[in-house]
Each structure stands twice: as C-alpha cells, then as structure tokens.
Design an enzyme around this catalytic site. Structure first.
Site, PDB file in Angstrom:
ATOM      1  N   TRP A 182       0.900  -1.015  -0.050  1.00  0.00           N
ATOM      2  CA  TRP A 182      -0.050   0.041   0.034  1.00  0.00           C
ATOM      3  C   TRP A 182       1.098   1.127   0.023  1.00  0.00           C
ATOM      4  O   TRP A 182       1.870   1.360   0.850  1.00  0.00           O
ATOM      5  CB  TRP A 182      -1.186  -0.069   1.186  1.00  0.00           C
ATOM      6  CG  TRP A 182      -1.547   1.391   1.119  1.00  0.00           C
ATOM      7  CD1 TRP A 182      -2.605   1.735   0.343  1.00  0.00           C
ATOM      8  CD2 TRP A 182      -1.259   2.341   1.977  1.00  0.00           C
ATOM      9  NE1 TRP A 182      -2.943   3.056   0.770  1.00  0.00           N
ATOM     10  CE2 TRP A 182      -2.262   3.580   1.742  1.00  0.00           C
ATOM     11  CE3 TRP A 182      -0.291   2.800   3.073  1.00  0.00           C
ATOM     12  CZ2 TRP A 182      -2.281   4.797   2.426  1.00  0.00           C
ATOM     13  CZ3 TRP A 182      -0.503   4.165   3.572  1.00  0.00           C
ATOM     14  CH2 TRP A 182      -1.251   5.232   3.291  1.00  0.00           C
ATOM     15  N   GLU A 223      -2.858  -3.053  -2.653  1.00  0.00           N
ATOM     16  CA  GLU A 223      -4.148  -2.266  -1.838  1.00  0.00           C
ATOM     17  C   GLU A 223      -4.396  -1.101  -2.386  1.00  0.00           C
ATOM     18  O   GLU A 223      -3.700  -0.293  -2.412  1.00  0.00           O
ATOM     19  CB  GLU A 223      -3.856  -2.430  -0.293  1.00  0.00           C
ATOM     20  CG  GLU A 223      -4.855  -1.675   0.467  1.00  0.00           C
ATOM     21  CD  GLU A 223      -4.715  -1.684   1.925  1.00  0.00           C
ATOM     22  OE1 GLU A 223      -3.402  -2.054   2.115  1.00  0.00           O
ATOM     23  OE2 GLU A 223      -5.600  -1.390   2.652  1.00  0.00           O
ATOM     24  N   LYS A 225      -6.995   2.598  -2.893  1.00  0.00           N
ATOM     25  CA  LYS A 225      -7.560   3.410  -1.758  1.00  0.00           C
ATOM     26  C   LYS A 225      -8.430   4.695  -2.608  1.00  0.00           C
ATOM     27  O   LYS A 225      -7.819   4.806  -3.482  1.00  0.00           O
ATOM     28  CB  LYS A 225      -6.443   4.029  -0.873  1.00  0.00           C
ATOM     29  CG  LYS A 225      -6.885   4.987   0.352  1.00  0.00           C
ATOM     30  CD  LYS A 225      -5.980   5.059   1.562  1.00  0.00           C
ATOM     31  CE  LYS A 225      -6.477   5.958   2.543  1.00  0.00           C
ATOM     32  NZ  LYS A 225      -5.454   5.839   3.681  1.00  0.00           N
ATOM     33  N   ASP A 256      -9.704  -3.165   1.213  1.00  0.00           N
ATOM     34  CA  ASP A 256     -10.040  -2.544   2.589  1.00  0.00           C
ATOM     35  C   ASP A 256     -11.142  -2.039   2.712  1.00  0.00           C
ATOM     36  O   ASP A 256     -11.398  -1.133   1.790  1.00  0.00           O
ATOM     37  CB  ASP A 256      -8.681  -1.412   2.840  1.00  0.00           C
ATOM     38  CG  ASP A 256      -8.683  -0.917   4.325  1.00  0.00           C
ATOM     39  OD1 ASP A 256      -9.571  -0.618   4.669  1.00  0.00           O
ATOM     40  OD2 ASP A 256      -7.418  -0.999   4.757  1.00  0.00           O
ATOM     41  N   HIS A 259     -11.869   1.830   2.255  1.00  0.00           N
ATOM     42  CA  HIS A 259     -11.145   2.388   1.212  1.00  0.00           C
ATOM     43  C   HIS A 259     -11.896   2.609  -0.111  1.00  0.00           C
ATOM     44  O   HIS A 259     -11.550   2.748  -1.088  1.00  0.00           O
ATOM     45  CB  HIS A 259      -9.891   1.808   0.584  1.00  0.00           C
ATOM     46  CG  HIS A 259      -8.678   1.884   1.663  1.00  0.00           C
ATOM     47  ND1 HIS A 259      -7.336   1.455   1.482  1.00  0.00           N
ATOM     48  CD2 HIS A 259      -8.661   2.306   2.894  1.00  0.00           C
ATOM     49  CE1 HIS A 259      -6.708   1.564   2.541  1.00  0.00           C
ATOM     50  NE2 HIS A 259      -7.286   2.102   3.273  1.00  0.00           N
ATOM     51  N   HIS A 283      -8.825  -6.311   4.067  1.00  0.00           N
ATOM     52  CA  HIS A 283      -8.399  -5.543   5.443  1.00  0.00           C
ATOM     53  C   HIS A 283      -9.551  -5.438   6.023  1.00  0.00           C
ATOM     54  O   HIS A 283     -10.439  -4.242   5.381  1.00  0.00           O
ATOM     55  CB  HIS A 283      -7.724  -4.252   5.061  1.00  0.00           C
ATOM     56  CG  HIS A 283      -6.154  -4.469   4.957  1.00  0.00           C
ATOM     57  ND1 HIS A 283      -5.129  -3.598   4.925  1.00  0.00           N
ATOM     58  CD2 HIS A 283      -5.468  -5.609   4.827  1.00  0.00           C
ATOM     59  CE1 HIS A 283      -3.998  -3.921   4.721  1.00  0.00           C
ATOM     60  NE2 HIS A 283      -4.267  -5.456   4.942  1.00  0.00           N
ATOM     61  N   ASP A 291     -12.284   6.654   6.413  1.00  0.00           N
ATOM     62  CA  ASP A 291     -11.538   5.728   6.610  1.00  0.00           C
ATOM     63  C   ASP A 291     -10.894   5.755   7.916  1.00  0.00           C
ATOM     64  O   ASP A 291      -9.780   5.847   8.147  1.00  0.00           O
ATOM     65  CB  ASP A 291     -10.303   5.717   5.787  1.00  0.00           C
ATOM     66  CG  ASP A 291      -9.410   4.314   5.691  1.00  0.00           C
ATOM     67  OD1 ASP A 291      -9.920   3.403   6.018  1.00  0.00           O
ATOM     68  OD2 ASP A 291      -8.484   4.596   5.239  1.00  0.00           O
ATOM     69  N   ASP A 293     -11.031   3.798  10.423  1.00  0.00           N
ATOM     70  CA  ASP A 293     -10.325   2.505  11.171  1.00  0.00           C
ATOM     71  C   ASP A 293     -10.769   2.203  12.534  1.00  0.00           C
ATOM     72  O   ASP A 293     -10.083   2.064  13.332  1.00  0.00           O
ATOM     73  CB  ASP A 293      -8.754   2.554  11.021  1.00  0.00           C
ATOM     74  CG  ASP A 293      -8.206   2.358   9.505  1.00  0.00           C
ATOM     75  OD1 ASP A 293      -8.450   1.192   9.036  1.00  0.00           O
ATOM     76  OD2 ASP A 293      -7.767   3.341   9.085  1.00  0.00           O
ATOM     77  N   ASP A 323      -7.599  -4.668   9.666  1.00  0.00           N
ATOM     78  CA  ASP A 323      -6.814  -3.215   9.688  1.00  0.00           C
ATOM     79  C   ASP A 323      -7.653  -2.196  10.188  1.00  0.00           C
ATOM     80  O   ASP A 323      -8.586  -1.536   9.666  1.00  0.00           O
ATOM     81  CB  ASP A 323      -6.642  -2.914   8.131  1.00  0.00           C
ATOM     82  CG  ASP A 323      -5.886  -1.608   8.011  1.00  0.00           C
ATOM     83  OD1 ASP A 323      -5.165  -1.261   9.070  1.00  0.00           O
ATOM     84  OD2 ASP A 323      -5.384  -1.161   6.920  1.00  0.00           O
TER      85      ASP A 323
HETATM   86  C1  RNT Z   1      -3.893   2.614   4.640  1.00  0.00           C
HETATM   87  C2  RNT Z   1      -3.852   1.203   4.501  1.00  0.00           C
HETATM   88  C3  RNT Z   1      -3.010   0.049   4.882  1.00  0.00           C
HETATM   89  C4  RNT Z   1      -2.537   0.634   6.525  1.00  0.00           C
HETATM   90  C5  RNT Z   1      -1.396  -0.315   6.918  1.00  0.00           C
HETATM   91  C6  RNT Z   1      -0.852   0.055   8.234  1.00  0.00           C
HETATM   92  O1  RNT Z   1      -4.912   3.427   4.353  1.00  0.00           O
HETATM   93  O2  RNT Z   1      -5.267   0.914   4.778  1.00  0.00           O
HETATM   94  O3  RNT Z   1      -3.273  -0.963   4.908  1.00  0.00           O
HETATM   95  O4  RNT Z   1      -3.502   0.625   7.169  1.00  0.00           O
HETATM   96  O5  RNT Z   1      -0.580  -0.618   5.884  1.00  0.00           O
HETATM   97 ZN    ZN Z   2      -5.666  -1.399   4.783  1.00  0.00          ZN
END
Ligand code: RNT
Ligand code: ZN
Length: 415
Positions: A182, A223, A225, A256, A259, A283, A291, A293, A323
C-alpha cells in the site's frame, strides 16, 4: 463434557439442513491475520521519532501502547490467548527488531528473524508489508510515483527487499507469506497529469516485482484506496488501477473496507473481482464517515462480508486480515474484540441454510428467500459460538471483560 445448550442448538440447525459440527471444523481452519499495528498506534520500532504519516491517523491516548518488540509480543501473546483457533500475525517492515538502524532501502531478513522465531514457537503464520509512509522520503505523500527517479528508486529497493524478506519468512515457517503493498501516493488538489503519475506507479511496481518468487512462500498483494488526509483529490493507486494491475499480473488484490465511498458495499465487490483475480486479501475495517479504522463490530457490513466469502465459495482463495487502530481503548482488547467478531461473523455465515437459500433464489421465490433470511436471524448461533470457545479453551461472555481489564492494568504503567 456434555453441553445441553449446544446439543439443542445442533438439533435446531440440523432441522434446517445445517451441520453445526462441520461449521465448527471449517471455522477452526480459518486463520485471521492479526495486524501488529493495532498494538502501538501504527508507530513502528525504527529508532526514529515521528508520526505515522501517509494520512493514517490513530487517535486517542489510552495508556499501554507497546514501545518495543518485546512489549508488542507480550501483548500479542495475551490477545491470541483469548482468541479461539490458530492465526497469523501481519507484520509491517517498520516493526523490525534490531539494534541496527537500517534505512528502508537496507532492510534484511535478519532484522525480522526474532519475529520468525517467535511465530514458529507458537505455530503462527506471518504476513508482511513494506512501509511506504512515516519516512522523510514519503513526506510529499509520493513514493513509487514520485516525479524524482531517485526517490522512486529508493522505494523500489524497499519494496523489492520486502518481497525478499517475505519469501524468506514464508520459507522459514513453511507457510505462504502475503506481502501487501500500500502506498500513500496521491494529490491534495486537482492534478493535471494523472496519467503520468499512474504510469510511474505502474512502472515502479513492475521493477519492484521483477524478480520471480516462489508462490508457495510469498504472495504479492496490492491495496487500493479512494482518498486519504492530504490526498483528497486523487489517489494514484485507485481501485481501478490495482484491479487492472492485479488481474494482469495475477497477483492478489487487497480490498480494505475503509477504502471506498461509505455507501459502497465491499462485500458486493468480492464476486465481481474474483472473476478476474485469483487471490484476494481483505483488510477488514470499520470506516465511520471516512476511513477511520474503528474496531470492527459484529455489524451488517461484517456479516455481509463473511456471508459472501462462504456463499461465493471464496474462503479457499481469500486471506482475511484486519486493519484498524483505536488508541482510545485497551489496545489488546481491540485486537481480541475485532478478531472474535470476524470469527463470529464467519460462524454465522457457515450456519446459514445456504443450499436452501440458493435454491429458492434460483426459483425466483423471493418471498421464501426473505422469510428464510429473516427467520435465520433468530437461530441459536450463540450456543455454537460458546461451544467453540470452550473447546478452544478461551473465555466467552462477560468473564472476558475481567481478563482484559486485568491485563490492561498491568500495562498501564507504560504510559
Ligand atoms: C492505509 C492502508 C494500509 C495501512 C497499513 C498500516 O490506508 O489501509 O493497509 O492501514 O498498511
Ligand atoms: Zn488497509
């Protein structure tokens, strides 16, 4: 030991054509890749100070953040002890364990050897990630797509070394190590040459992944986003970019859940991308308006994700990683809650009358489908989960809180 509640629940599931014992066997065989970065707010252990950067934001000041590999491993040992089954650890390259101070383009397997020993001792698999943020050469939120060839070369070297390390980890543990890429690359304001950025990212990825690696040991993943703080206008590695890249190169695509636009369903995407891409990485996260988390809940999004994995037959080719990072609660509790919720969601999906549901849908009996999906919500899932926890020797229900609190008290002095 007999468990009458479990036996009764099994009978109820059997009556709708579901084998609860089979569901438990399947669940026990699904590893979750636990993200190391929940343990220290995505700080890492390079001998440098600084924030995570790259638009990644852990908020909160709860005491107990792991300050070094030994503390992080102790926290992980505790957390795994409360999670039923055997799992994996998802390591980021800046969690190196060494007295040396290698820059990102100098990392080697030996800087991670202690993690491999620790994982081997516990029968855990390891996954890996190059770290393209929290570094002076990433301060512009540009790495592999940077206009400066020297900076691109630096990050290409970092990524190539990460792949090498991941392959060695996979070989050492006899378990394929996913190396997930990523990069934060993007633009705060509206760019005029998106194509040039994307061509540079594509070319850098090609160079980084030029060396073939044994797929049994290492699997590349990319990955995408939608946006991040500081890269609101354009992300170079968008979903379309990586979907195409992963399909062309036959590497894994990482989705993710934070994302995408908040109204998009990532669960819905699985069956579509799985037709073009062989291997998937998730993720699993909980975006709240952005985003953010948050720790994953047993909510509709997670249940839909688990149901898609089961109903679309995607479990064998999907690696499930988590994640999220919340620094306002006990970090060890955050791991335990999130992994267990993912497992609970999978168990619920495995306990649904899938064959019957698919049959009524194929007959366009949409009334029966709705009756069945809604009535299924009252099935005694909790009795099956309780039995799973007890067989795996982990607490369940309210006693979990005492164990989590006792451990949290023991790490409070870290500050
Ligand atoms: C960031 C991505 C990525 C990170 C990790 C720490 O937006 O989601 O996966 O969260 O690499
Ligand atoms: Zn991620």
């Amino acid at each position: 030991m007999t468990n009458p509640a479990f036996d009764r629940a099994c009978d109820e599931f059997a009556a709708i054509g579901v084998d609860a014992e089979a569901a438990l066997r399947t669940l026990a065989g699904i590893p979750i890749s636990v993200h190391c970065w929940q343990g220290d707010d995505v700080g890492g252990f390079e001998k440098k100070t600084g924030t995570s950067g790259g638009g990644i934001q852990a908020t909160g000041k709860h005491p107990g953040r792991a300050r070094n590999p030994a503390e992080l491993r102790a926290d992980l040992d505790f957390a795994y002890g409360l999670i039923p089954g055997k799992h994996r650890l998802n390591l980021h390259s800046f969690y190196m364990d060494t007295t040396e101070t290698p820059d990102r383009d100098q990392i080697e397997y030996r800087h991670f050897a202690s993690w491999v020993d620790w994982a081997r001792d516990r029968g855990l698999g390891l996954d890996f990630n190059p770290t393209f943020f929290a570094h002076a050469k990433a301060d512009d939120n540009l790495t592999l797509s940077h206009p400066d060839a020297g900076i691109r070369d630096f990050w290409i070297e970092h990524g190539a070394r990460s792949r090498e390390i991941a392959a060695q980890i996979g070989a050492a543990l006899g378990s394929q190590c996913v190396n997930n890429i990523w990069v934060p690359d993007g633009s705060k304001d509206i760019p005029v040459d998106r194509m040039a950025s994307r061509e540079r990212l594509w070319a850098s990825l090609d160079r980084m992944m030029a060396k073939g690696q044994d797929r049994a040991h290492m699997l590349d993943a990319v990955e995408s986003k939608l946006f991040g703080i500081g890269v609101e206008a354009m992300t170079v590695g968008s979903h379309e970019f990586y979907l195409g890249y992963a399909a062309r190169k036959q590497i894994a695509l990482c989705l993710d859940m934070g994302h995408f636009h908040p109204t998009e369903s990532v669960a819905d995407k699985l069956s579509s991308v799985a037709l073009s891409v062989q291997d998937l990485l998730l993720h699993v996260s909980r975006p709240m308006r952005w985003d953010s988390d948050h720790v994953i809940l047993l909510n509709d999004d997670i249940l839909a994700m688990a149901q898609e994995l089961v109903f679309a037959g995607l479990l064998p080719r999907t690696r499930i990683g988590l994640d999220y990072f919340d620094a306002t609660i006990s970090r060890t509790a955050a791991w335990v809650i999130g992994v267990r919720n993912m497992q609970k969601a999978l168990l619920r999906a495995l306990l649904l009358p899938m064959a019957r549901l698919k049959a009524v849908e194929a007959q366009l009996d949409l009334t029966a489908r709705l009756v069945l999906t809604e009535e299924a919500k009252d099935l005694p899932f909790s009795a099956i989960w309780a039995e799973f926890c007890s067989r795996q020797g982990v607490p369940q229900g309210l006693p979990l809180l005492d164990v989590l609190e006792t451990y949290q008290r023991s790490v409070t002095e870290r500050g």
